[in-house]
Design an enzyme around this catalytic site. Sequence first.
Site, mmCIF file in Angstrom:
data_model
loop_
_atom_site.group_PDB
_atom_site.id
_atom_site.type_symbol
_atom_site.label_atom_id
_atom_site.label_comp_id
_atom_site.label_asym_id
_atom_site.label_seq_id
_atom_site.Cartn_x
_atom_site.Cartn_y
_atom_site.Cartn_z
ATOM 1 N N HIS A 270 -9.296 -2.483 41.546
ATOM 2 C CA HIS A 270 -9.188 -3.435 40.441
ATOM 3 C C HIS A 270 -10.271 -4.488 40.643
ATOM 4 O O HIS A 270 -10.927 -4.530 41.687
ATOM 5 C CB HIS A 270 -7.783 -4.065 40.456
ATOM 6 C CG HIS A 270 -7.492 -4.953 39.287
ATOM 7 N ND1 HIS A 270 -7.621 -4.543 37.983
ATOM 8 C CD2 HIS A 270 -7.072 -6.251 39.235
ATOM 9 C CE1 HIS A 270 -7.281 -5.544 37.176
ATOM 10 N NE2 HIS A 270 -6.960 -6.587 37.910
ATOM 11 N N ASP B 187 -8.680 -12.610 34.459
ATOM 12 C CA ASP B 187 -8.377 -11.184 34.522
ATOM 13 C C ASP B 187 -7.901 -10.720 33.152
ATOM 14 O O ASP B 187 -6.780 -11.002 32.738
ATOM 15 C CB ASP B 187 -7.299 -10.917 35.575
ATOM 16 C CG ASP B 187 -7.019 -9.425 35.772
ATOM 17 O OD1 ASP B 187 -7.670 -8.610 35.092
ATOM 18 O OD2 ASP B 187 -6.153 -9.092 36.600
ATOM 19 N N CYS C 68 -9.130 -1.747 33.574
ATOM 20 C CA CYS C 68 -9.419 -2.965 34.327
ATOM 21 C C CYS C 68 -10.906 -3.230 34.512
ATOM 22 O O CYS C 68 -11.425 -4.304 34.155
ATOM 23 C CB CYS C 68 -8.711 -2.918 35.675
ATOM 24 S SG CYS C 68 -9.003 -1.400 36.623
#
Length: 350
Positions: free
Chosen positions: A142, A157, A95
């Site tokens: 994250h 994302d 991430c």
Amino acid sequence: MSQERLHYTPQQLHAVYDRINLPARYRYEPGDFSREVVKHHDGHGFLGALVTHTLAHIPFENLSLHYSPTHAVSIHPDALFQKIIRADMGRGGYCLENNVFLGTVLRSLGFDVMSVGARINRMGKGGVGNEDGMTSFGGWSHMVNLVTIRGEVFVVDVGFGPGGPARPLRLIDGKIEPNMVATPQQAIRLRHDSIAENEHQNVKLWIFERRNNDNAPWVPMYCFEDNVCFLPQDFEVLNYFTSTHRTSVFTYRVLCSKFILADEDETTIVGEIILYEHKVTRRLNGTTEVLATLSNETERIEALFSHLGVRLSQAQAAGIKGMATELKSGDGQQIPYDLVQAEIKQEARG
């Protein structure tokens, strides 16, 4: 005075265009021209193409924590460029790596970007495991990028992996939309609300939620702030926890995934391919197919290349030897560990 973020050069950005196979119509010259496109012309289309082609060509993976002499992850933009682009090994990252990388690309092209931390719902499983609508949010582990184009804010994302958003999402409360056109039964939305763990329930966050069909519960995947500007040093703290703590799934599972484009000249995502531990699965147009079941490290390393385009050096492949995540060979085959000690030492030094 605001803290200046690192940028990539025009030459580096052209290398990124090549790496993600960006269609020619979106290969705007980095610099004044790309900034003009972002601010006054096709900023939305440009952003969408960058995101979907990144998802399809730069894998979501945690291999550095398992296949590496050092088992360490750097999120410095220069280190990420070396790993993802210059090394030419088909690599991506987890991430923080992928979102720091793309955030740097977007800033360098002239996008208005704010990077923020996010909390993962540990009950959501990120598309792997049971989903029952329950929540148990962890700490900040994250990140997402918030991109503003002519007054509209989009959530970007590229680091959530399977089940994550397949394109930029406009920051609108409650709007339901399909995650992939090919699988309209899987819907996603953003919701502005409090989470049960909050001590003060009047404090709201943005919650990214997904459901697999009309009869399934909405499952929160993660939540994030939109009014706290996280600093690079904040993400260093997040990265240390994510890459080292025993409760972080990345430390005890091997995974690698990519999204699948409808066509290389298009920007529509239609599926995903996932290597999770010892199994390779493809989800395409609403159908799930097991492509391979792996029994040893030789097979897993071959599957990483044949299904996901990831190549590992001998030293990297040997880095998993003796770890709990190593796939033990059932037929006596072993990684030639004794043949790669010199290479391990060389990679550790440089």
